[in-house]
Design a protein around this motif. Structure first.
Motif, PDB file in Angstrom:
ATOM      1  N   UNK A 139      -0.256  -4.900  -4.895  1.00  0.00           N
ATOM      2  CA  UNK A 139      -0.367  -4.467  -3.509  1.00  0.00           C
ATOM      3  C   UNK A 139      -1.410  -3.374  -3.336  1.00  0.00           C
ATOM      4  N   UNK A 140      -1.530  -2.478  -4.325  1.00  0.00           N
ATOM      5  CA  UNK A 140      -2.493  -1.386  -4.189  1.00  0.00           C
ATOM      6  C   UNK A 140      -3.935  -1.863  -4.265  1.00  0.00           C
ATOM      7  N   UNK A 141      -4.164  -3.089  -4.745  1.00  0.00           N
ATOM      8  CA  UNK A 141      -5.520  -3.649  -4.807  1.00  0.00           C
ATOM      9  C   UNK A 141      -5.734  -4.773  -3.793  1.00  0.00           C
ATOM     10  N   UNK A 142      -4.799  -4.932  -2.872  1.00  0.00           N
ATOM     11  CA  UNK A 142      -4.889  -6.000  -1.886  1.00  0.00           C
ATOM     12  C   UNK A 142      -5.586  -5.477  -0.635  1.00  0.00           C
ATOM     13  N   UNK A 143      -6.912  -5.561  -0.622  1.00  0.00           N
ATOM     14  CA  UNK A 143      -7.710  -4.997   0.468  1.00  0.00           C
ATOM     15  C   UNK A 143      -7.393  -5.683   1.794  1.00  0.00           C
ATOM     16  N   UNK A 144      -7.258  -4.872   2.831  1.00  0.00           N
ATOM     17  CA  UNK A 144      -7.020  -5.301   4.213  1.00  0.00           C
ATOM     18  C   UNK A 144      -5.670  -5.967   4.405  1.00  0.00           C
ATOM     19  N   UNK A 145      -4.819  -5.903   3.407  1.00  0.00           N
ATOM     20  CA  UNK A 145      -3.482  -6.485   3.518  1.00  0.00           C
ATOM     21  C   UNK A 145      -2.657  -5.664   4.499  1.00  0.00           C
ATOM     22  N   UNK A 146      -1.963  -6.352   5.398  1.00  0.00           N
ATOM     23  CA  UNK A 146      -1.047  -5.698   6.314  1.00  0.00           C
ATOM     24  C   UNK A 146       0.372  -6.141   5.965  1.00  0.00           C
ATOM     25  N   UNK A 147       1.240  -5.190   5.638  1.00  0.00           N
ATOM     26  CA  UNK A 147       2.605  -5.541   5.294  1.00  0.00           C
ATOM     27  C   UNK A 147       2.929  -5.228   3.847  1.00  0.00           C
ATOM     28  N   UNK A 148       4.150  -5.548   3.481  1.00  0.00           N
ATOM     29  CA  UNK A 148       4.661  -5.227   2.149  1.00  0.00           C
ATOM     30  C   UNK A 148       4.263  -6.309   1.148  1.00  0.00           C
ATOM     31  N   UNK A 149       4.689  -6.100  -0.107  1.00  0.00           N
ATOM     32  CA  UNK A 149       4.456  -7.096  -1.131  1.00  0.00           C
ATOM     33  C   UNK A 149       5.397  -8.274  -0.994  1.00  0.00           C
ATOM     34  N   UNK A 150       5.159  -9.290  -1.818  1.00  0.00           N
ATOM     35  CA  UNK A 150       5.924 -10.533  -1.749  1.00  0.00           C
ATOM     36  C   UNK A 150       6.857 -10.731  -2.939  1.00  0.00           C
ATOM     37  N   UNK A 151       6.384 -10.393  -4.144  1.00  0.00           N
ATOM     38  CA  UNK A 151       7.092 -10.775  -5.358  1.00  0.00           C
ATOM     39  C   UNK A 151       7.073  -9.661  -6.397  1.00  0.00           C
ATOM     40  N   UNK A 152       7.972  -9.815  -7.369  1.00  0.00           N
ATOM     41  CA  UNK A 152       7.924  -9.078  -8.622  1.00  0.00           C
ATOM     42  C   UNK A 152       7.821 -10.084  -9.757  1.00  0.00           C
ATOM     43  N   UNK A 153       7.415  -9.602 -10.921  1.00  0.00           N
ATOM     44  CA  UNK A 153       7.366 -10.418 -12.130  1.00  0.00           C
ATOM     45  C   UNK A 153       8.390  -9.888 -13.116  1.00  0.00           C
ATOM     46  N   UNK A 154       9.157 -10.814 -13.723  1.00  0.00           N
ATOM     47  CA  UNK A 154      10.062 -10.358 -14.767  1.00  0.00           C
ATOM     48  C   UNK A 154       9.325 -10.360 -16.111  1.00  0.00           C
ATOM     49  N   UNK A 155      10.045 -10.063 -17.172  1.00  0.00           N
ATOM     50  CA  UNK A 155       9.397  -9.924 -18.470  1.00  0.00           C
ATOM     51  C   UNK A 155       8.857 -11.209 -19.055  1.00  0.00           C
TER      52      UNK A 155
END
Length: 228
Positions: A139-155
């Motif tokens: 999310x911190x590298x998602x330029x011009x993104x409006x809104x929250x993140x979508x997913x997490x990754x497990x191990x």
């Protein structure tokens, strides 16, 4: 060689007034239309056949593609959303909704990428024990993104809902389960939820630049990223 579906049937309402007379996939960014940039990624990844779906101002997109080796899945009568649109296009992609004819790639054209070709990276990371492999962006590298993140990754590289990764708009997915969804109009989120529950939806992280070109102010952001 994997089939590629490019989703170009959206209304582009957030891009108004630019989309009052032009479909969003034909908006130029850095001197090249968003659709042509998406097609470049498909060509670079060796994709084929390639299908583009259309709805709003679809005749403009069809004219833009005339003479190219790209099939058009016309949704002029009713916009089908991503899941319904992919299911309608399966015959053009050489696939059937009721059988496992192999995975397909899908791509949203309203984003701009730098770095490695996301489709080629997905293809290199694909394994037979996957039913979906999504390209994610922190999310911190998602330029011009409006809104929250979508997913997490497990191990193990499986995705789960909610987290600090954005779906980048590129994936490989098995389409055979689309035939189990009774609705004509539906989002691919429906299929993702089935696969997430079964632990068969995975993700990898894009290591380059990414910009969501969803509204007019995002265009200069994307162009600065391309010029960097």
């Amino acid at each position: 060689m994997r089939p590629l579906m490019i989703f170009a049937a959206g209304l582009g309402t957030r891009m108004r007034p630019l989309t009052d007379t032009l479909p969003k996939p034909l908006i130029p960014v850095g001197g090249r239309t968003l659709l042509d940039r998406a097609l470049d990624l498909g060509h670079g990844a060796g994709a084929g056949p390639v299908v583009v779906n259309t709805h709003y101002l679809g005749h403009r997109i069809a004219a833009h593609l005339a003479g190219r080796d790209v099939a058009v899945s016309d949704e002029a009568g009713e916009i089908l959303d991503t899941g319904g649109g992919l299911r309608q296009a399966l015959p053009l992609l050489g696939r059937g909704a009721q059988e496992d004819g192999g995975p397909v790639m899908t791509l949203n054209p309203d984003v701009v990428w730098t770095g490695a070709n996301p489709l080629a990276a997905l293809d290199a990371a694909w394994r037979d024990d996957m039913d979906a492999l999504l390209m994610l962006v922190p999310l911190e590298r998602a330029a011009a993104r409006q809104g929250a993140g979508d997913f997490s990754l497990d191990g193990t590289g499986r995705i789960v809902r909610r987290g600090d990764y954005v779906y980048g708009g590129a994936q490989i997915i098995r389409p055979d389960r689309l035939g189990q969804i009774p609705d004509r109009v539906f989002s691919l989120n429906r299929l993702w939820d089935l696969l997430i529950a079964e632990g068969r939806a995975h993700g990898i992280v894009h290591d380059g630049g990414w910009c969501d070109v969803g509204y007019p102010g995002a265009i200069p952001v994307a162009e600065r990223m391309l010029d960097a």
